[in-house]
Design a protein around this motif. Sequence first.
Motif, short mmCIF file in Angstrom:
data_model
loop_
_atom_site.label_atom_id
_atom_site.label_comp_id
_atom_site.label_asym_id
_atom_site.label_seq_id
_atom_site.Cartn_x
_atom_site.Cartn_y
_atom_site.Cartn_z
N GLY A 214 0.71 -1.17 0.05
CA GLY A 214 0.02 -0.13 -0.02
C GLY A 214 0.90 1.26 0.04
N PRO A 215 0.26 2.40 0.35
CA PRO A 215 0.92 3.88 0.28
C PRO A 215 1.96 3.75 1.31
CG PRO A 215 -1.29 3.99 0.81
CD PRO A 215 -1.27 2.54 0.32
N LEU A 216 1.84 3.08 2.46
CA LEU A 216 2.99 3.11 3.11
C LEU A 216 3.93 2.15 2.89
CD1 LEU A 216 3.59 4.38 6.14
CD2 LEU A 216 2.52 2.43 7.21
N LYS A 217 4.98 2.75 2.51
CA LYS A 217 6.11 1.76 1.91
C LYS A 217 7.14 1.16 3.15
CE LYS A 217 4.62 3.32 -1.94
NZ LYS A 217 4.01 2.45 -2.83
N ARG A 218 7.67 0.32 2.79
CA ARG A 218 8.89 -0.53 3.52
C ARG A 218 8.36 -1.17 4.47
NH1 ARG A 218 9.82 4.71 2.81
NH2 ARG A 218 9.57 5.10 5.13
N LYS A 219 7.03 -1.71 4.54
CA LYS A 219 6.35 -2.17 5.72
C LYS A 219 6.18 -3.73 5.44
CE LYS A 219 6.58 1.64 7.90
NZ LYS A 219 7.47 1.55 9.08
N ILE A 220 6.07 -4.64 6.35
CA ILE A 220 5.81 -6.19 6.13
C ILE A 220 4.59 -6.37 7.07
CG2 ILE A 220 8.26 -6.87 5.66
CD1 ILE A 220 8.59 -7.66 8.52
N ALA A 221 3.88 -7.37 6.65
CA ALA A 221 2.84 -7.89 7.50
C ALA A 221 2.75 -9.35 7.30
CB ALA A 221 1.54 -7.61 6.76
N LEU A 222 2.39 -10.03 8.40
CA LEU A 222 2.11 -11.41 8.43
C LEU A 222 0.84 -11.88 8.52
CD1 LEU A 222 4.01 -13.92 9.45
CD2 LEU A 222 3.37 -13.50 11.61
N ASP A 223 0.29 -12.55 7.49
CA ASP A 223 -0.94 -12.99 7.38
C ASP A 223 -1.20 -14.32 7.79
OD1 ASP A 223 -1.54 -10.85 5.76
OD2 ASP A 223 -1.27 -11.51 3.93
N VAL A 224 -2.34 -14.55 8.49
CA VAL A 224 -2.84 -15.73 9.05
C VAL A 224 -3.72 -16.44 8.11
CG1 VAL A 224 -3.82 -16.85 11.15
CG2 VAL A 224 -2.52 -14.75 11.32
N ILE A 225 -3.27 -17.60 7.51
CA ILE A 225 -4.08 -18.34 6.44
C ILE A 225 -4.81 -19.32 7.07
CG2 ILE A 225 -4.17 -19.26 4.23
CD1 ILE A 225 -1.95 -17.54 3.37
N GLY A 226 -6.14 -19.54 7.14
CA GLY A 226 -6.64 -20.86 7.80
C GLY A 226 -7.42 -21.26 6.44
N ASN A 227 -8.56 -21.89 6.95
CA ASN A 227 -9.48 -22.76 5.92
C ASN A 227 -10.31 -21.99 5.13
OD1 ASN A 227 -7.62 -25.00 6.37
ND2 ASN A 227 -8.97 -25.54 8.05
N THR A 228 -10.66 -20.66 5.18
CA THR A 228 -11.45 -20.00 4.58
C THR A 228 -10.72 -18.73 3.85
OG1 THR A 228 -11.76 -18.23 6.29
CG2 THR A 228 -12.90 -20.06 6.82
N THR A 229 -11.67 -18.29 2.94
CA THR A 229 -11.12 -16.81 2.17
C THR A 229 -10.92 -15.74 3.21
OG1 THR A 229 -11.49 -15.64 0.22
CG2 THR A 229 -13.48 -15.90 1.70
N SER A 230 -11.14 -15.94 4.30
CA SER A 230 -10.68 -14.73 5.08
C SER A 230 -9.18 -14.55 5.57
CB SER A 230 -11.67 -14.72 6.50
OG SER A 230 -13.04 -14.45 5.73
N VAL A 231 -8.46 -13.94 5.16
CA VAL A 231 -7.09 -14.02 5.63
C VAL A 231 -6.83 -12.55 6.62
CG1 VAL A 231 -4.55 -13.36 4.93
CG2 VAL A 231 -6.10 -14.85 3.52
N TYR A 232 -6.25 -13.03 7.77
CA TYR A 232 -6.11 -12.06 8.95
C TYR A 232 -4.75 -11.44 8.68
CZ TYR A 232 -7.08 -9.71 13.30
OH TYR A 232 -7.39 -8.63 14.25
N PRO A 233 -4.73 -10.14 8.35
CA PRO A 233 -3.29 -9.36 8.61
C PRO A 233 -2.81 -9.23 9.76
CG PRO A 233 -4.77 -7.97 7.61
CD PRO A 233 -5.63 -9.24 7.93
N LEU A 234 -1.65 -9.56 10.38
CA LEU A 234 -0.93 -9.13 11.52
C LEU A 234 -0.27 -8.02 11.30
CD1 LEU A 234 -0.79 -12.40 13.42
CD2 LEU A 234 -2.48 -11.13 13.42
N GLU A 235 -0.46 -6.74 11.47
CA GLU A 235 0.54 -5.80 11.57
C GLU A 235 1.25 -5.45 12.72
OE1 GLU A 235 1.05 -3.72 8.61
OE2 GLU A 235 -0.94 -3.98 7.83
N ASP A 236 2.52 -4.72 12.44
CA ASP A 236 3.46 -4.61 13.53
C ASP A 236 2.75 -3.44 14.60
OD1 ASP A 236 5.48 -4.24 15.30
OD2 ASP A 236 6.47 -3.05 13.98
#
Length: 451
Positions: free
Chosen positions: A224-246
């Motif tokens: 996105g527009p906030l550059k140089r960042k990372i995220a950790l996505d939690v992927i389960g068994n549904t289409t809903s991915v939960y992003p964990l931001e710092d």
Amino acid sequence: MLLRQLILPITSLVLLSACGGSSSSEGNDTYPSSYLQFYNGSANSATTTLTLTDSDEVESTLGTATFGDATSLLTVNTETYALAFSYTDNSGDIQTVLEGQVSMKTSQKTVLFMVDNYEAPKILNLSFLRDDELDDQFKIYFANLLAENKSMDLYISSSTEDFDDADFVATAGQHGFSEAYTFDSGSYILYLTDAGSKTVVLQSPVYTFSYETEYVLALRDNAGPLKRKIALDVIGNTTSVYPLEDINSNAQFRVYNSINDLDPAQIYTGSTSGTPVFTDLAADTLTSYVEIPHGDYRVTLTANEGSSQIPNGLLTLNQGQSKSLVFYRDENNQPTVLAVTDSATPQVYDFVFNVVNVVPDFDNVSIYFVPPGKTMETTSYYISSINDATSASITLPLDSYSILLVRKDLNNNKTLLAQTDEIEFIQGSTYLLVAEKDPDTETGYKLSLQY
């Protein structure tokens, strides 16, 4: 310390042209079929569709995923499938970006990860035997999808502990997967460091692992527009991915001034006795983003003479969030502010942006986006109704558009309030469209498209 059980490695990292992931040939009664999921980790990608073709040449669609999203987990027959990854271009034609194959096995779950530049993407394959013996437990796999060639360490602690008490889980190199680890169900905090370092580069908020299943923790770049960042996505068994931001990540915001008689203006966060964040902000102007710590802020707009115009505006910025503020005059001619959250998507093939209506003369208006060769009545892209002092979001494919601001009366008679010239979107730009009054136009209204 946490209870953790090491599961013998049963994953493999491959391109589709190589062999599939290894797993036991024996299945189990709980999971008698094969299971397939697709995650889009290509930061500059379009919304991508995965199509399967079986040995009888029967074609089916697994699903679609935007960047940082996944399809739901689908049950498929146990056999080898031809795969096609595609998107729909702005002419409505289907463009295939990658083809390959995958071999599915009984009781096996396979997650296909698209990574790298969308012009030449790769597919990574994580395959494992689904565990039917979890008892108030869950498993995690750690996937490193970063574009940079670096290894990262994953740590985990209970929700009441900090990094000093965290357990080391695994190291994953670029485009690599860890082995599987089992933990008791509950609430945890996750930490990421560079490999071998004890300096935390991402600390997640508390996340509750509620299901007795396998989770994939996908480390990716933020596009996105906030550059140089990372995220950790939690992927389960549904289409809903939960992003964990710092939780320690900064946020950012920008400002659009639609108040013609406050030209230029100053914008403050906090006390007006300090230094303004934006100075000499002209009317009809959108600033660049400014990065600040996440939190709640009082925002104030003043004229150059220093008189306070909006003393109690509230801006809430969560970790990793980008927002746009629109200053305008309301139906009572009082200056006020409206905040919208900007999209964190790549803005390359698909543009997801905010539309803000600050025209107080009507309860609502309509906005049409008309590509070449279309009219207002034939375009597929429009916002049928947007109220005064509200915002809406719309997704448009990369193309050129004329934009129309239209008023409809109770009899559905239409009045054209404003129209732009044909505008070609610029890839990577985060757009903001404002419908506003303008006494200098023939109709008294205008559309301002800013980025």
